[in-house]
Design an enzyme around this catalytic site. Structure first.
Site, PDB file in Angstrom:
ATOM      1  N   GLN A 141      -8.551  14.448   4.602  1.00 19.57           N
ATOM      2  CA  GLN A 141      -7.465  13.287   3.656  1.00 19.57           C
ATOM      3  C   GLN A 141      -8.893  13.243   2.665  1.00 19.57           C
ATOM      4  OE1 GLN A 141      -6.522   8.932   4.053  1.00 19.57           O
ATOM      5  NE2 GLN A 141      -4.527   9.796   3.498  1.00 19.57           N
TER       6      GLN A 141
ATOM      7  N   ARG B  20      -3.012  10.202   6.302  1.00 16.28           N
ATOM      8  CA  ARG B  20      -2.675   9.359   6.728  1.00 16.28           C
ATOM      9  C   ARG B  20      -1.950   8.000   6.116  1.00 16.28           C
ATOM     10  NH1 ARG B  20      -6.738   4.959   6.669  1.00 16.28           N
ATOM     11  NH2 ARG B  20      -8.200   6.407   4.999  1.00 16.28           N
TER      12      ARG B  20
ATOM     13  N   HIS C 270     -12.108  11.505   1.582  1.00 15.33           N
ATOM     14  CA  HIS C 270     -12.163  10.304   3.016  1.00 15.33           C
ATOM     15  C   HIS C 270     -11.961  10.039   4.328  1.00 15.33           C
ATOM     16  CE1 HIS C 270     -11.495   6.496   2.407  1.00 15.33           C
ATOM     17  NE2 HIS C 270     -10.287   6.117   2.761  1.00 15.33           N
TER      18      HIS C 270
ATOM     19  N   ARG D 253      -1.515   9.749   0.030  1.00 16.41           N
ATOM     20  CA  ARG D 253      -2.284   9.737  -0.983  1.00 16.41           C
ATOM     21  C   ARG D 253      -3.079  11.823  -0.960  1.00 16.41           C
ATOM     22  NH1 ARG D 253      -6.653   6.322   2.815  1.00 16.41           N
ATOM     23  NH2 ARG D 253      -5.519   4.684   1.463  1.00 16.41           N
TER      24      ARG D 253
ATOM     25  N   LEU E 199     -15.239   5.426  -2.952  1.00 15.63           N
ATOM     26  CA  LEU E 199     -14.528   5.419  -3.510  1.00 15.63           C
ATOM     27  C   LEU E 199     -13.550   3.803  -4.125  1.00 15.63           C
ATOM     28  CD1 LEU E 199     -11.773   5.697  -1.402  1.00 15.63           C
ATOM     29  CD2 LEU E 199     -11.649   3.863   0.008  1.00 15.63           C
TER      30      LEU E 199
ATOM     31  N   PHE F  44       1.074  -1.448  -0.236  1.00 15.21           N
ATOM     32  CA  PHE F  44       0.129   0.343   0.124  1.00 15.21           C
ATOM     33  C   PHE F  44       0.729   0.830  -0.316  1.00 15.21           C
ATOM     34  CE2 PHE F  44      -4.565   1.169   1.106  1.00 15.21           C
ATOM     35  CZ  PHE F  44      -5.130   0.305   0.532  1.00 15.21           C
TER      36      PHE F  44
ATOM     37  N   GLU G 227      -7.698   1.464  -3.164  1.00 11.39           N
ATOM     38  CA  GLU G 227      -5.429   2.116  -3.185  1.00 11.39           C
ATOM     39  C   GLU G 227      -5.366   1.009  -3.781  1.00 11.39           C
ATOM     40  OE1 GLU G 227      -3.555   4.512  -0.313  1.00 11.39           O
ATOM     41  OE2 GLU G 227      -2.047   3.723  -0.325  1.00 11.39           O
TER      42      GLU G 227
ATOM     43  N   HIS H 190      -8.777  11.198  -1.008  1.00 12.00           N
ATOM     44  CA  HIS H 190      -8.892  10.422  -1.139  1.00 12.00           C
ATOM     45  C   HIS H 190      -8.255  10.322  -2.956  1.00 12.00           C
ATOM     46  CE1 HIS H 190      -7.785   5.927  -2.865  1.00 12.00           C
ATOM     47  NE2 HIS H 190      -7.978   5.788  -0.908  1.00 12.00           N
TER      48      HIS H 190
HETATM   49  C1  LIG Z   1     -14.684   3.445   1.704  1.00 15.25           C
HETATM   50  C2  LIG Z   1     -13.791   2.791   2.267  1.00 15.25           C
HETATM   51  C3  LIG Z   1     -13.017   2.981   2.198  1.00 15.25           C
HETATM   52  C4  LIG Z   1     -11.877   2.681   3.525  1.00 15.25           C
HETATM   53  N1  LIG Z   1     -10.721   1.741   3.737  1.00 15.25           N
HETATM   54  C5  LIG Z   1     -10.055   1.880   4.429  1.00 15.25           C
HETATM   55  C6  LIG Z   1      -8.968   0.731   4.543  1.00 15.25           C
HETATM   56  O1  LIG Z   1      -8.551  -0.556   3.213  1.00 15.25           O
HETATM   57  N2  LIG Z   1      -7.980   0.778   5.584  1.00 15.25           N
HETATM   58  C7  LIG Z   1      -7.819   0.769   6.594  1.00 15.25           C
HETATM   59  O2  LIG Z   1      -6.774   1.538   7.810  1.00 15.25           O
HETATM   60  N3  LIG Z   1      -8.959   2.295   6.861  1.00 15.25           N
HETATM   61  C8  LIG Z   1     -10.068   2.548   5.450  1.00 15.25           C
HETATM   62  N4  LIG Z   1     -10.591   3.324   5.531  1.00 15.25           N
HETATM   63  C9  LIG Z   1     -10.632   4.429   6.993  1.00 15.25           C
HETATM   64  C10 LIG Z   1     -11.279   3.327   7.829  1.00 15.25           C
HETATM   65  O3  LIG Z   1     -12.218   2.159   7.201  1.00 15.25           O
HETATM   66  C11 LIG Z   1     -12.227   4.175   8.621  1.00 15.25           C
HETATM   67  O4  LIG Z   1     -11.844   5.026   9.083  1.00 15.25           O
HETATM   68  C12 LIG Z   1     -12.723   2.917   9.810  1.00 15.25           C
HETATM   69  O5  LIG Z   1     -13.283   2.559   9.833  1.00 15.25           O
HETATM   70  C13 LIG Z   1     -13.206   4.226  11.269  1.00 15.25           C
HETATM   71  O6  LIG Z   1     -13.804   3.767  12.257  1.00 15.25           O
HETATM   72  P1  LIG Z   1     -14.247   4.117  13.143  1.00 15.25           P
HETATM   73  O7  LIG Z   1     -14.398   3.139  14.762  1.00 15.25           O
HETATM   74  O8  LIG Z   1     -13.676   4.857  14.152  1.00 15.25           O
HETATM   75  O9  LIG Z   1     -15.927   4.473  13.202  1.00 15.25           O
HETATM   76  P2  LIG Z   1     -17.332   4.386  12.424  1.00 15.25           P
HETATM   77  O10 LIG Z   1     -16.796   2.788  11.995  1.00 15.25           O
HETATM   78  O11 LIG Z   1     -17.597   5.490  11.172  1.00 15.25           O
HETATM   79  O12 LIG Z   1     -18.614   4.366  13.215  1.00 15.25           O
HETATM   80  C14 LIG Z   1     -18.865   5.476  13.800  1.00 15.25           C
HETATM   81  C15 LIG Z   1     -19.789   4.313  14.615  1.00 15.25           C
HETATM   82  O13 LIG Z   1     -20.423   6.097  15.173  1.00 15.25           O
HETATM   83  C16 LIG Z   1     -21.538   5.617  15.164  1.00 15.25           C
HETATM   84  N5  LIG Z   1     -21.711   6.807  15.655  1.00 15.25           N
HETATM   85  C17 LIG Z   1     -21.818   8.622  15.178  1.00 15.25           C
HETATM   86  N6  LIG Z   1     -22.811   9.788  15.916  1.00 15.25           N
HETATM   87  C18 LIG Z   1     -22.751   8.693  16.495  1.00 15.25           C
HETATM   88  C19 LIG Z   1     -23.887   9.785  18.104  1.00 15.25           C
HETATM   89  N7  LIG Z   1     -24.191  10.589  17.836  1.00 15.25           N
HETATM   90  N8  LIG Z   1     -24.652   8.348  18.056  1.00 15.25           N
HETATM   91  C20 LIG Z   1     -24.717   7.151  18.261  1.00 15.25           C
HETATM   92  N9  LIG Z   1     -23.708   6.776  17.475  1.00 15.25           N
HETATM   93  C21 LIG Z   1     -23.246   7.493  16.876  1.00 15.25           C
HETATM   94  C22 LIG Z   1     -22.020   5.597  13.770  1.00 15.25           C
HETATM   95  O14 LIG Z   1     -23.741   4.845  13.786  1.00 15.25           O
HETATM   96  C23 LIG Z   1     -21.410   3.921  13.662  1.00 15.25           C
HETATM   97  O15 LIG Z   1     -21.547   2.969  14.770  1.00 15.25           O
HETATM   98  C24 LIG Z   1     -11.982   3.304   4.670  1.00 15.25           C
HETATM   99  C25 LIG Z   1     -13.214   4.495   4.412  1.00 15.25           C
HETATM  100  C26 LIG Z   1     -13.731   4.224   4.117  1.00 15.25           C
HETATM  101  C27 LIG Z   1     -15.022   5.280   4.003  1.00 15.25           C
END
Ligand SMILES: Cc1cc2nc3c(=O)[nH]c(=O)nc-3n(C[C@H](O)[C@H](O)[C@H](O)COP(=O)(O)OP(=O)(O)OC[C@H]3O[C@@H](n4cnc5c(N)ncnc54)[C@H](O)[C@@H]3O)c2cc1C
Ligand code: SF4
Ligand code: SF4
Ligand code: FES
Lengths: 248, 621
Positions: free
Chosen positions: B236, B412, B377, B311, B252, B123, B255, B238
Site C-alpha cells: 500500500q 487495506r 506504508h 487509498r 505520514l 475514514f 488520513e 499511502h
Molecule cells: C505513521 C503510521 C500511521 C499509521 N496509522 C494507522 C491508523 O491510524 N490506523 C491503522 O489501523 N493503522 C495505521 N497504521 C498501520 C499500523 O500502525 C501498523 O500496520 C501496525 O501498527 C502494525 O502492528 P504490528 O503489531 O503488526 O507490528 P509493529 O507495531 O510494527 O511491531 C513490530 C514488532 O516486531 C518487532 N520485530 C521485528 N522484527 C523483529 C526481529 N527480527 N526480532 C525481534 N523483534 C522483531 C519490532 O521490534 C516490533 O516490536 C499506521 C502506520 C504508520 C507507519
C-alpha cells in the site's frame, strides 16, 4: 543549499570514551538525527544511536544536543547559528551503553511498580461512560511518549540516592493519569506519598520545560497530586502549602 | 562454538514483536497460563504501532447507530477488491467491537461522544464514522494500554533482542535464535510455539512511512522455516506522505486530515479528485463540491467526498496529476484543511499533524496547505495463515498483525490495521495455546542448525573486508523505487528482480566494522537478508499478477481481470533454495458472506435495521 558542518559526538562505553569530530554535509530541512545517520552511513558505521519513528512519536532518540536534552529527530539543524559546532552526548542520568545510547531500564522498573488500572463496574447498559471534559486532563498525561527527558533533567533523580526514594516526573505523571481517571477504582494516594516519593519534588519545573509533548507535568500532574496527599494527610497545613506553591 | 555455552531461555510460547499484535497475543497466551516470552528489536512501547494516528475501526455504532458488523465487513471486502480471505474479514468485523471495549477496561481513554461513549471518526472507505481514536495519536494509546496491562500479566519481556532464525525439531517449531542488541551476545530461546508479529518490510523502499524495524524479518524467517507468503504484491502506498523537506519525505500525514474535511488540490487550484471516481464507488461518492460540503456538515443523504475514496485510488490520482505537470513545487499535491476548518478545530483534532508540520517543515497547517505525495506504508500481504487460529503450515508457527496476510486483500482500509492487531493477536494467542496443549511432548532445536545460525550472524563481523551494508541497502531502495513502485510494468519488474538477485549475491560478503556491541552497522548487515527476501517476493508476485487490482497497478495489464479474482499468488522456498511462486486457486466463499459483500448498500442497511429491531424486541420481552 547544503553546507559543511562540524559535529562532536561522544564515542565510548561504560569503560570510558571521548569526543570524535566529524565534518559532514547538511542539507536544508535536516534534523540532527538525519545528520547522525549520514555520519553513520559514510564515516562511522558502528555509531550507536537509538531511534524509531523519526517523527517525535516514539520517544527513542533522546540525547543532549549542545548540552540541552532534546529529541534528535525533532531538532532541526537551522536552530543552530551558522558555523556553530554541534555537540552530541548521551543523556546523563542513566548508565551509558554505547555512544549515544543509554540503559533506561530503571524507568521500566518504575512502571512495573505502578499498579494497573482498576475499572469501576460497567453501567447497567454495559457501557463505560466518561465525558470529554472529564478526560481532557488524563488525555494530556497520556500523550507522554516515554522519552525520559524529564527524568533526565530532574535534579532529584540526578542526585546520588535520588532514584531510591523518588520515581521521577514521568511516573508521577502516570500515577496522576490513573488517580484522575474517572473510572479508576483504586486508592493510590498512600503509595504516591510513601512509595513513589511525591514529597521529594520541589517544583523546579525543569521537567515541564523539556517535555517535547508540552505536557504541563508540574502544574497539571505533580502539584495536584501533592495537594491530594496534603488533603489526606496534613489537612490543617493545606492552606500554607498553597501559599508556598502558588497553586490554586 | 559450543551450543551448551550459549545463554538459553525456555518458554512455552515466544512472541516475536511487541507492537499491537504481539502484545495482544502475549497477553492472551499469558492469560491462558502459558509461560510467554516477548522479544522485540526496540524498547517496549516503541514499536511501529506507536506511530499510528487516525484510529481503529470497529462497528461500535456509537457515532452512528446504523453501523453493524455486516456493513464493516462489506466495506472491508470492497476496499480489498474482494481478494480478502472471507472468513478473516468476517471475524475481524464481528470481533473488533469487543476487542476495542476490552481496551477501555484496561485503561484506554478514547475521545468521547456527547453521551460519554467512545467517539468514532470518518475514514476512507468506511461507510459510517467508525474509527475509535484519540486525537491523532491512537497508536500510542493502543500500545501504552497493552503495555501497561501486559506487564502485570506475567509476560517475560526481552527488550532489544532481535530474532535471527526460527529453529525446528523435525517439522515442528522448537525455538528461536536471537541476539541482544546492547552486548551483541547470542541467546537461544527454546519453545514449542512461536507467534510472529514483526510487521512489514517498507524499508526496502526509500520513500516510506516505516521505521528501521520494518525490514521484513518475520516474512523471511517464516519463509526460511517453510511457511508460505501470500498476496505480497499488494503494497500500500499511502496517498499522503510529506514530500518536503527531503529529509522527512515519506513521513505520514494521517488520513484523518481528509476525514475531518481536508481536500486535495493541484497546482491550478483545482480539486481534482472528482475526476478520479471509479465506477464501483460512484453511487456512494459525492459528485459536486456542494454535496461534499453538505456531507461534512453531516447532512442526511449527502454522499462522501472523493478525497475519502480508498487509498489506492487517491494515491494513483496524485501520481497522475504530478505526471501531467500539475503537481506542487516539490512534486506532490496540496492538502488543504486551513481553508476548511477553523484553526482551533485543527489544533484540537489534529494536534500531532500541526506539530509535525510546524516543527519539521515550518508550515502552519491552520494557515497554509500541506504538500503531500504517496509513500510506501503497509504490507497487505505477508505470511499465509489459517483464519481461525493464525497458524501457518509449519506446526507451531503462528503469525498475526501486519506480517500476516489475508484480512486486507488487495487494499487495506485505514483503521483496519489497528483492529486487525487486537482481533488476530488475540486469536493467535489462543491458537498457540491450543497447539501447545495439544502437543505436550518436548522438542529440542537441532544443534547444528543453532550453530549455523550463529555462525552466519557473526560472519559480517569476522570478514576482513567487504561492501558496506548501508550502500547495499541504498541500492536496494533505488531499484525498488524505480522498478517495483506504485505503477508497475513487466520489463521494470524483471529488472527489479535481477537487481535484487545481484544485491543478494553481494550481500553474502558485506562487512560490518567494529564490535558486536550495540552496532547499527552490524544490525543493518543482518537485516539485509530479510529485506532482500521480502523485496524479491514482492517483485516476483507483482510480475505474476497480470492485472491491476487495489494497490497493485500494472501499466501493461490495466483494470481488474475477473479470472484473477480466483487466485492468490503464493510464495514458498523450494528444495534448492530458490523462490517458488505459484498461482493458487482460492476456496469458494461462504454463500451468506458473499451475499452480504455483494449486496447493495440500501437493502443491507434495511436488513440490519430490521435485525436490530428484532433483537431489541427479544430483549424487551
Ligand atoms: C505513521 C503510521 C500511521 C499509521 N496509522 C494507522 C491508523 O491510524 N490506523 C491503522 O489501523 N493503522 C495505521 N497504521 C498501520 C499500523 O500502525 C501498523 O500496520 C501496525 O501498527 C502494525 O502492528 P504490528 O503489531 O503488526 O507490528 P509493529 O507495531 O510494527 O511491531 C513490530 C514488532 O516486531 C518487532 N520485530 C521485528 N522484527 C523483529 C526481529 N527480527 N526480532 C525481534 N523483534 C522483531 C519490532 O521490534 C516490533 O516490536 C499506521 C502506520 C504508520 C507507519
Ligand atoms: S518539578 Fe519536580 S519532578 Fe520536575 S524536575 Fe523539578 S523536582 Fe523533578
Ligand atoms: S512526560 Fe514528557 S518529557 Fe517526560 S517522558 Fe513523557 S513525553 Fe518525555
Ligand atoms: S525517533 Fe521517535 S521520537 Fe525521535
Amino acid at each position: 543549499m547544503s553546507e559543511q558542518r562540524t559535529f562532536r559526538v561522544w564515542r565510548g562505553d561504560k569503560d570510558g570514551g571521548e569526543f570524535a569530530t566529524y565534518e559532514t554535509k547538511v542539507d536544508p530541512g535536516m534534523v540532527v538525527l538525519d545528520v547522525i545517520h549520514r555520519i553513520q552511513a559514510e564515516q562511522a558505521n558502528d555509531l550507536a544511536v537509538r531511534w524509531n519513528c523519526k517523527a517525535g512519536k516514539c520517544g527513542s532518540c533522546s540525547m543532549e544536543i549542545n548540552g540541552k536534552p532534546r529529541l534528535s529527530c525533532m531538532t532541526r539543524m537551522n536552530v543552530f547559528a551558522p558555523g556553530e559546532t554541534i555537540t552530541l552526548q548521551p543523556v546523563k542520568t542513566f548508565p551509558l551503553i554505547r555512544d549515544l545510547v543509554t540503559d533506561v531500564s530503571w524507568n521500566y522498573e518504575q512502571n512495573q511498580r505502578v499498579r494497573p488500572f482498576k475499572p469501576k463496574p460497567r453501567g447497567a447498559d454495559g457501557k463505560m461512560r466518561m465525558y470529554q471534559e472529564d478526560v481532557d486532563r488524563v488525555q494530556e498525561f497520556r500523550k507522554c511518549i516515554e522519552c525520559y527527558l524529564c527524568q533526565n533533567v530532574c535534579h532529584v533523580l540526578r542526585d546520588r540516592d535520588g532514584k531510591a526514594a523518588f520515581t521521577g516526573p514521568r511516573f508521577l505523571l502516570r500515577l496522576a493519569s490513573l488517580e484522575m481517571h474517572p473510572l479508576d477504582d483504586d486508592d493510590r494516594i498512600p503509595e504516591i506519598k510513601d512509595e513513589f516519593g511525591s514529597g521529594m519534588c520541589n517544583i523546579t519545573k525543569c521537567c515541564t520545560d523539556v517535555c517535547p509533548e508540552h505536557i504541563k507535568i508540574t502544574d497539571n500532574a505533580i502539584i495536584p497530586l501533592k495537594e491530594r496527599v496534603v488533603d489526606r494527610y496534613y489537612d490543617p497545613l493545606k492552606k500554607l502549602f498553597r501559599v508556598f506553591t502558588g497553586s490554586k | 562454538m559450543d551450543v551448551n555455552e550459549i545463554q538459553t531461555i525456555e518458554h512455552d510460547v515466544v512472541v516475536i514483536g511487541a507492537g499491537g499484535a504481539g502484545l495482544r497475543a502475549a497477553i492472551e497466551c499469558s492469560a491462558q497460563g502459558m509461560n510467554t516470552g516477548l522479544i522485540m528489536k526496540s524498547l517496549l512501547g516503541k514499536a511501529h504501532t506507536v506511530m499510528a494516528e487516525g484510529g481503529m475501526a470497529a462497528a461500535l455504532g456509537n457515532a452512528d447507530s446504523r453501523d453493524h458488523w455486516k456493513i464493516h465487513f462489506r466495506d472491508t471486502m470492497r476496499g480489498g477488491k474482494f481478494l480478502n480471505v472471507w472468513r478473516m474479514a468476517e471475524l475481524h468485523a464481528r470481533e473488533a467491537p469487543d476487542r476495542v471495549n476490552e481496551l477501555e477496561e484496561w485503561g484506554a481513554v478514547f475521545d468521547r461522544t456527547k453521551d460519554g461513549l467512545i467517539n468514532q471518526r470518518n475514514f476512507g472507505g468506511h461507510r459510517y464514522p467508525r474509527l475509535a481514536h484519540v486525537g491523532d495519536r491512537t497508536g500510542l494509546e493502543l500500545i501504552r494500554t497493552l503495555q501497561d496491562h501486559g506487564i502485570h500479566q506475567g509476560i517475560h519481556t526481552h527488550m532489544e533482542c532481535t530474532a535471527l532464525e526460527l529453529l525446528k525439531d523435525g517439522d515442528k517449531i522448537a525455538g528461536v535464535a536471537a541476539y541482544w542488541r546492547d552486548t551483541g551476545r547470542f541467546v537461544l530461546l527454546k519453545c514449542k510455539a512461536v507467534i510472529l508479529a514483526t510487521g512489514g518490510a517498507g524499508k526496502a523502499w526509500r520513500v516510506t512511512s516505516n521505521s528501521w524495524e520494518y525490514t521484513g524479518d518475520g516474512l523471511a524467517m517464516a519463509y526460511d522455516a517453510g511457511a508460505e507468503l501470500m498476496d505480497v504484491e499488494f503494497t500500500q502506498f499511502h496517498p499522503t506522505g510529506m514530500v518536503w523537506p527531503l529529509s522527512v519525505r515519506g513521513i505520514l500525514v494521517t488520513e484523518g486530515v481528509r476525514g475531518d474535511g481536508g481536500i486535495l488540490k493541484n497546482s491550478e487550484g483545482k480539486r481534482f479528485m472528482f475526476d478520479y471516481i471509479p465506477e464501483r464507488f460512484a453511487p456512494e461518492t459525492a459528485d459536486s463540491e456542494e454535496e461534499a460540503a453538505r456531507w461534512l456538515e453531516g447532512a442526511e443523504g449527502a454522499r462522501r467526498p472523493p478525497e475519502l475514496l480508498t487509498r489506492d485510488v487517491v494515491a494513483r490520482a496524485i501520481t497522475a496529476e504530478v505526471k501531467a505537470g500539475r503537481g506542487s513545487p516539490h512534486g506532490g499535491a496540496f492538502l488543504d484543511i486551513a481553508s476548511r476548518r477553523p484553526a482551533e478545530f485543527i489544533k484540537r483534532k489534529l494536534p500531532s499533524m500541526y506539530h509535525q508540520f510546524m516543527e519539521l517543515a515550518e508550515v502552519d497547517i491552520t494557515k497554509e496547505p500541506m504538500e503531500v505525495g504517496p509513500t510506501l506504508h503497509y504490507f497487505m500481504g505477508g505470511i499465509r495463515v489459517d483464519a481461525e487460529s493464525q497458524q501457518t503450515r509449519v506446526p507451531g508457527l503462528f503469525a498475526c498483525g501486519e506480517c500476516a496476510a489475508g484480512l486486507h486483500g488487495a487494499n487495506r482500509l485505514g483503521g483496519n490495521s489497528l483492529s486487525d492487531l487486537i482481533v488476530f493477536g488475540q486469536r493467535a494467542g489462543m491458537g498457540a495455546t491450543e497447539y501447545v496443549r495439544a502437543n505436550p511432548g518436548s522438542v529440542a532445536p537441532d544443534h547444528d542448525a543453532v550453530k549455523e545460525a550463529f555462525r552466519r550472524a557473526t560472519a559480517p563481523l569476522n570478514r576482513e573486508s567487504g561492501e558496506s551494508p548501508y550502500a547495499l541497502h541504498d541500492e536496494l531502495q533505488d531499484t525498488m523505487g524505480a522498478n517495483v513502485g506504485i505503477v508497475r510494468v513487466e520489463e521494470e519488474l524483471k529488472k527489479g528482480i535481477d537487481d535484487v538477485a545481484a544485491i543478494q549475491k553481494r550481500a553474502e560478503t558485506v562487512k560490518a566494522h567494529g564490535s558486536s556491541q550495540y552496532n547499527p552497522g552490524w544490525n543493518q548487515a543482518l537485516s539485509l537478508r530479510s529485506l532482500l527476501v521480502s523485496a524479491e517476493a514482492v517483485a516476483r508476485a507483482a510480475l505474476m499478477r497480470q492485472e491491476s487490482r487495489g494497490a497493485h497497478t500494472r501499466l501493461d495489464y490495466e483494470g481488474e481481470r475477473d479470472e484473477w479474482l480466483d487466485y492468490n499468488v503464493v510464495i514458498r522456498k523450494s528444495k534448492d533454495g530458490s523462490m517458488d511462486v505459484e498461482k493458487v486457486k482460492r476456496p469458494e466463499p461462504d454463500a451468506e458472506l458473499k451475499r452480504i459483500a455483494l449486496s447493495e448498500l440500501e437493502p443491507l442497511e434495511e436488513e440490519v435495521t430490521a435485525e436490530r429491531a428484532k433483537t431489541r424486541e427479544v430483549a424487551d420481552v
